[in-house]
Design a protein around this motif. Structure first.
Motif, PDB file in Angstrom:
ATOM      1  N   VAL A 233       0.836  -1.201   0.000  1.00  0.00           N
ATOM      2  CA  VAL A 233       0.000   0.000   0.000  1.00  0.00           C
ATOM      3  C   VAL A 233       0.873   1.254   0.000  1.00  0.00           C
ATOM      4  O   VAL A 233       0.615   2.221  -0.741  1.00  0.00           O
ATOM      5  N   GLY A 234       1.916   1.266   0.822  1.00  0.00           N
ATOM      6  CA  GLY A 234       2.807   2.421   0.896  1.00  0.00           C
ATOM      7  C   GLY A 234       3.528   2.671  -0.420  1.00  0.00           C
ATOM      8  O   GLY A 234       3.591   3.809  -0.913  1.00  0.00           O
ATOM      9  N   LEU A 235       4.086   1.605  -1.014  1.00  0.00           N
ATOM     10  CA  LEU A 235       4.790   1.758  -2.282  1.00  0.00           C
ATOM     11  C   LEU A 235       3.851   2.167  -3.405  1.00  0.00           C
ATOM     12  O   LEU A 235       4.197   3.010  -4.243  1.00  0.00           O
ATOM     13  N   LEU A 236       2.650   1.598  -3.429  1.00  0.00           N
ATOM     14  CA  LEU A 236       1.677   1.973  -4.448  1.00  0.00           C
ATOM     15  C   LEU A 236       1.299   3.448  -4.305  1.00  0.00           C
ATOM     16  O   LEU A 236       1.168   4.163  -5.294  1.00  0.00           O
ATOM     17  N   GLY A 237       1.145   3.885  -3.052  1.00  0.00           N
ATOM     18  CA  GLY A 237       0.803   5.286  -2.815  1.00  0.00           C
ATOM     19  C   GLY A 237       1.863   6.248  -3.313  1.00  0.00           C
ATOM     20  O   GLY A 237       1.550   7.368  -3.741  1.00  0.00           O
ATOM     21  N   VAL A 238       3.128   5.830  -3.286  1.00  0.00           N
ATOM     22  CA  VAL A 238       4.212   6.683  -3.770  1.00  0.00           C
ATOM     23  C   VAL A 238       4.411   6.512  -5.272  1.00  0.00           C
ATOM     24  O   VAL A 238       4.536   7.486  -6.020  1.00  0.00           O
ATOM     25  N   LEU A 239       4.430   5.265  -5.742  1.00  0.00           N
ATOM     26  CA  LEU A 239       4.774   4.990  -7.134  1.00  0.00           C
ATOM     27  C   LEU A 239       3.685   5.383  -8.119  1.00  0.00           C
ATOM     28  O   LEU A 239       3.976   5.864  -9.219  1.00  0.00           O
ATOM     29  N   TYR A 240       2.416   5.183  -7.743  1.00  0.00           N
ATOM     30  CA  TYR A 240       1.347   5.481  -8.702  1.00  0.00           C
ATOM     31  C   TYR A 240       1.317   6.965  -9.084  1.00  0.00           C
ATOM     32  O   TYR A 240       1.324   7.299 -10.283  1.00  0.00           O
ATOM     33  N   PRO A 241       1.293   7.902  -8.124  1.00  0.00           N
ATOM     34  CA  PRO A 241       1.305   9.318  -8.527  1.00  0.00           C
ATOM     35  C   PRO A 241       2.573   9.706  -9.279  1.00  0.00           C
ATOM     36  O   PRO A 241       2.514  10.505 -10.217  1.00  0.00           O
ATOM     37  N   LEU A 242       3.730   9.145  -8.872  1.00  0.00           N
ATOM     38  CA  LEU A 242       4.972   9.479  -9.558  1.00  0.00           C
ATOM     39  C   LEU A 242       4.946   8.994 -11.008  1.00  0.00           C
ATOM     40  O   LEU A 242       5.451   9.662 -11.910  1.00  0.00           O
ATOM     41  N   THR A 243       4.365   7.827 -11.216  1.00  0.00           N
ATOM     42  CA  THR A 243       4.333   7.249 -12.554  1.00  0.00           C
ATOM     43  C   THR A 243       3.311   7.938 -13.449  1.00  0.00           C
ATOM     44  O   THR A 243       3.563   8.185 -14.632  1.00  0.00           O
ATOM     45  N   MET A 244       2.154   8.283 -12.894  1.00  0.00           N
ATOM     46  CA  MET A 244       1.048   8.786 -13.701  1.00  0.00           C
ATOM     47  C   MET A 244       0.807  10.285 -13.546  1.00  0.00           C
ATOM     48  O   MET A 244       0.001  10.857 -14.282  1.00  0.00           O
ATOM     49  N   GLY A 245       1.465  10.926 -12.591  1.00  0.00           N
ATOM     50  CA  GLY A 245       1.150  12.312 -12.257  1.00  0.00           C
ATOM     51  C   GLY A 245       1.239  13.273 -13.417  1.00  0.00           C
ATOM     52  O   GLY A 245       0.329  14.098 -13.631  1.00  0.00           O
ATOM     53  N   HIS A 246       2.331  13.186 -14.172  1.00  0.00           N
ATOM     54  CA  HIS A 246       2.494  14.144 -15.262  1.00  0.00           C
ATOM     55  C   HIS A 246       1.383  14.014 -16.300  1.00  0.00           C
ATOM     56  O   HIS A 246       0.815  15.015 -16.758  1.00  0.00           O
ATOM     57  N   GLU A 247       1.074  12.773 -16.693  1.00  0.00           N
ATOM     58  CA  GLU A 247       0.051  12.566 -17.710  1.00  0.00           C
ATOM     59  C   GLU A 247      -1.323  13.025 -17.230  1.00  0.00           C
ATOM     60  O   GLU A 247      -2.175  13.411 -18.028  1.00  0.00           O
ATOM     61  N   LEU A 248      -1.532  13.003 -15.900  1.00  0.00           N
ATOM     62  CA  LEU A 248      -2.825  13.421 -15.347  1.00  0.00           C
ATOM     63  C   LEU A 248      -2.872  14.918 -15.058  1.00  0.00           C
ATOM     64  O   LEU A 248      -3.907  15.440 -14.647  1.00  0.00           O
ATOM     65  N   GLY A 249      -1.743  15.603 -15.226  1.00  0.00           N
ATOM     66  CA  GLY A 249      -1.704  17.033 -14.963  1.00  0.00           C
ATOM     67  C   GLY A 249      -1.459  17.391 -13.514  1.00  0.00           C
ATOM     68  O   GLY A 249      -1.704  18.525 -13.096  1.00  0.00           O
ATOM     69  N   TRP A 250      -0.968  16.449 -12.742  1.00  0.00           N
ATOM     70  CA  TRP A 250      -0.668  16.661 -11.319  1.00  0.00           C
ATOM     71  C   TRP A 250      -1.823  17.316 -10.545  1.00  0.00           C
ATOM     72  O   TRP A 250      -1.658  18.388  -9.960  1.00  0.00           O
ATOM     73  N   PRO A 251      -2.997  16.682 -10.518  1.00  0.00           N
ATOM     74  CA  PRO A 251      -4.082  17.201  -9.668  1.00  0.00           C
ATOM     75  C   PRO A 251      -3.690  17.071  -8.190  1.00  0.00           C
ATOM     76  O   PRO A 251      -2.777  16.317  -7.834  1.00  0.00           O
ATOM     77  N   MET A 252      -4.420  17.763  -7.326  1.00  0.00           N
ATOM     78  CA  MET A 252      -4.069  17.798  -5.909  1.00  0.00           C
ATOM     79  C   MET A 252      -4.084  16.411  -5.267  1.00  0.00           C
ATOM     80  O   MET A 252      -3.308  16.120  -4.370  1.00  0.00           O
ATOM     81  N   TRP A 253      -4.974  15.544  -5.733  1.00  0.00           N
ATOM     82  CA  TRP A 253      -5.065  14.237  -5.088  1.00  0.00           C
ATOM     83  C   TRP A 253      -3.788  13.431  -5.269  1.00  0.00           C
ATOM     84  O   TRP A 253      -3.482  12.560  -4.441  1.00  0.00           O
ATOM     85  N   THR A 254      -3.021  13.687  -6.342  1.00  0.00           N
ATOM     86  CA  THR A 254      -1.773  12.938  -6.521  1.00  0.00           C
ATOM     87  C   THR A 254      -0.783  13.259  -5.401  1.00  0.00           C
ATOM     88  O   THR A 254      -0.090  12.371  -4.896  1.00  0.00           O
ATOM     89  N   TYR A 255      -0.737  14.533  -4.989  1.00  0.00           N
ATOM     90  CA  TYR A 255       0.154  14.920  -3.888  1.00  0.00           C
ATOM     91  C   TYR A 255      -0.338  14.333  -2.565  1.00  0.00           C
ATOM     92  O   TYR A 255       0.464  13.896  -1.722  1.00  0.00           O
ATOM     93  N   LEU A 262       3.930   7.952   1.732  1.00  0.00           N
ATOM     94  CA  LEU A 262       5.144   8.178   2.513  1.00  0.00           C
ATOM     95  C   LEU A 262       4.883   7.963   4.009  1.00  0.00           C
ATOM     96  O   LEU A 262       5.731   7.410   4.722  1.00  0.00           O
ATOM     97  N   LEU A 263       3.707   8.389   4.470  1.00  0.00           N
ATOM     98  CA  LEU A 263       3.350   8.190   5.871  1.00  0.00           C
ATOM     99  C   LEU A 263       3.235   6.705   6.195  1.00  0.00           C
ATOM    100  O   LEU A 263       3.745   6.232   7.220  1.00  0.00           O
ATOM    101  N   VAL A 264       2.580   5.956   5.308  1.00  0.00           N
ATOM    102  CA  VAL A 264       2.451   4.503   5.510  1.00  0.00           C
ATOM    103  C   VAL A 264       3.825   3.846   5.548  1.00  0.00           C
ATOM    104  O   VAL A 264       4.108   2.993   6.398  1.00  0.00           O
ATOM    105  N   LEU A 265       4.730   4.256   4.647  1.00  0.00           N
ATOM    106  CA  LEU A 265       6.075   3.683   4.626  1.00  0.00           C
ATOM    107  C   LEU A 265       6.851   4.025   5.894  1.00  0.00           C
ATOM    108  O   LEU A 265       7.595   3.192   6.429  1.00  0.00           O
ATOM    109  N   ALA A 266       6.672   5.253   6.393  1.00  0.00           N
ATOM    110  CA  ALA A 266       7.360   5.651   7.630  1.00  0.00           C
ATOM    111  C   ALA A 266       6.887   4.803   8.808  1.00  0.00           C
ATOM    112  O   ALA A 266       7.702   4.331   9.624  1.00  0.00           O
ATOM    113  N   VAL A 267       5.572   4.600   8.905  1.00  0.00           N
ATOM    114  CA  VAL A 267       5.018   3.760   9.980  1.00  0.00           C
ATOM    115  C   VAL A 267       5.506   2.321   9.821  1.00  0.00           C
ATOM    116  O   VAL A 267       5.869   1.649  10.796  1.00  0.00           O
ATOM    117  N   PHE A 268       5.537   1.846   8.582  1.00  0.00           N
ATOM    118  CA  PHE A 268       5.993   0.477   8.306  1.00  0.00           C
ATOM    119  C   PHE A 268       7.441   0.292   8.742  1.00  0.00           C
ATOM    120  O   PHE A 268       7.787  -0.694   9.419  1.00  0.00           O
TER     121      PHE A 268
END
Length: 500
Positions: A233-255, A262-268
């Motif tokens: 879940v943590g890696l998907l949360g980081v990798l998905y926006p990084l991979t798709m963000g530009h093509e989607l126009g970097w909407p606020m939800w990507t950030y 990153l929070l999930v990974l820190a807790v993990f």
């Protein structure tokens, strides 16, 4: 257990038997021709996987026409593979430790080969995306076993050369993908970029079944499903926006999703540290970062692959869109880079690393930065009629510096890692590289397009020249950080002595 360890244990019954375990894991079960052929199998599989990361990019316009794909589905053809790969990587490394590295390697190799065939025969874009994700999962089972098996097959004093060859081929594969993809697409169509994996996979499989020795950790970690899911879940949360963000126009939800990841990974990681401090074996061995060699090499490698991901992406865009080069011409111009990267990697691993230690990374960063500086001079005056060979010469210098570095990072980072942590170290190292690639492509790719969109010219070369120059300046600055970061690696990290 070797004679020295046996004598020490007999003389002192309290001798820590961890040494015995590590010697057992590091003992070379094969040698000579059999070991060489086992290494060939590992390297073939690794190179095939690395090429597959980028080979599909140049075929996307052809896929779009052939399958009637939308822009969003084309994005998923590219993104499905690294997302699945990055998420499953650490679990794949741990499973190899527990169930057998040869077994996982072969399972991943078979899965990757079959998935490649399925991609090549896919009848619609949805199936192609699904099979790309399966490729990524299979690669996550296969790839971690490569570095770990090299550590097992080679004694510490021999390991540097083998790992240097591995790293050198990794550098070559990073540019061979676009070259091979351009040639295959031009000759046989897009399906060939996937079907080419079938003969390579079959040869690697035959050699693996016959020659690769089975090995597993003497202290295997039970696969905690809850930990695996949290990490995913943590890696998907980081990798998905990084991979798709530009093509989607970097909407606020990507950030927001990235911050959540990153929070999930820190807790993990905090929970993994707690598990380890309690005397148990975690899914991710965070104490590896206490070793200066591993920590320093991970940082250097991350910075380098951020640079490379952004550089390769922006170079392809500049050549094809800015200078209006054909796919084939833009692919073939990377041949000098591939040649010098291979030469630099071989020299760096076989000669310079043993003589210079971490200084080979510093030298590589300086040479690569110099090549990028020369490239900037060429770009500043380039037009659509500028000679192919002017670019090829500068790419050769960049490739040489890259080769020096890429062949030395893994040996410096993993040389001092204890045998029982080999799987975890391999998984962490590869996952970090995957994240760095995603960050580099997203961040530098976004910078490239933002600068290009701010220009007022109408001619493509005038739009994309400033954008590419900004990327080159950023790349040189990051290579300066690479040079400074090399000092974090111990001066003796290249001495591949037994850490018993």
């Amino acid at each position: 257990m070797d004679t020295t360890t046996a004598e020490a244990t007999a003389a002192d019954p309290t001798t820590d038997r961890t040494n015995e375990t590590e010697v057992s894991e590091r003992h070379t079960p094969i040698s000579g021709r059999a070991r060489t052929l086992a290494l060939v199998s590992l390297l073939l599989a690794s190179t095939m996987e690395l090429i597959d990361v980028t080979i599909v990019n140049v075929a996307l316009p052809t896929i779009e026409r052939s399958l009637g794909a939308s822009a969003a589905m084309l994005q998923w053809v590219v993104a499905a593979y690294p997302l699945a790969f990055g998420i499953a990587l650490i679990a794949g490394a741990r499973m190899g430790d527990r169930y057998g590295r040869k077994r996982l390697f072969i399972a991943g190799l078979v899965g990757f080969t079959f998935a490649s065939a399925a991609c090549g025969f896919a009848g619609n874009i949805e199936l192609l995306v699904a099979f790309r994700a399966i490729q990524g999962i299979a690669a996550a089972a296969m790839v971690p076993q490569v570095l770990t098996s090299i550590q097992v097959m080679y004694a510490p004093s021999e390991r540097g050369k083998a790992m240097g060859i591995f790293s050198g081929l990794a550098g070559l594969a990073s540019v061979a993908g676009p070259i091979l993809g351009a040639v295959l697409t031009d000759i046989s169509g897009w399906r060939a970029v996937f079907l080419v994996n079938i003969p390579i996979g079959v040869v690697a499989l035959i050699a693996a079944l016959r020659f690769i020795p089975e090995s597993r950790s003497e202290h295997p970690v039970s696969i905690n499903v809850r930990s695996v899911l949290i990490l995913a879940v943590g890696l998907l949360g980081v990798l998905y926006p990084l991979t798709m963000g530009h093509e989607l126009g970097w909407p606020m939800w990507t950030y927001a999703v990235m911050a959540g990841g990153l929070l999930v990974l820190a807790v993990f990681l905090k929970s993994q540290r707690r598990v380890e401090s309690g005397g148990a074996e975690p899914l991710v061995t965070t104490s590896l970062y206490a070793g200066r060699g591993f920590r320093g090499a991970t940082l250097v490698g991350s910075l380098l692959f951020v640079v490379c991901a952004g550089y390769f992406l922006s170079t392809t865009l500049y050549l094809q869109i800015g200078l209006e080069w054909s796919v084939l011409k833009a692919g073939l111009v990377n041949i000098p880079f591939a040649i010098t990267a291979t030469l630099g990697a071989g020299t760096g691993a076989a000669v310079l690393l043993q003589r210079m230690g971490r200084q080979v990374l510093l030298m590589g960063a300086v040479v690569m930065a110099a090549g990028l500086g020369l490239l900037a001079l060429v770009v500043s005056d380039a037009t659509t009629t500028t000679s192919y060979w002017v670019f090829a010469a500068t790419f050769a210098v960049v490739g040489l510096g890259f080769g020096f570095m890429v062949s030395s990072i893994a040996p410096l980072g993993l040389a001092k890692v204890e045998g029982r942590h080999a799987g975890s170290a391999s998984g962490l190292f590869n996952t970090t590289t995957q994240l760095a690639n995603a960050v580099g492509a997203a961040a530098i790719g976004t910078l490239f397009f933002q600068v290009a969109s701010a220009q007022e010219g109408r001619v493509p070369v005038d739009l994309f020249r400033p954008a590419y120059l900004v990327v080159l300046v950023v790349a040189v600055a990051l290579l300066g950080l690479v040079a400074l970061s090399t000092r974090l690696i111990p001066a003796d990290a290249h001495e591949f002595g037994d850490q018993g």
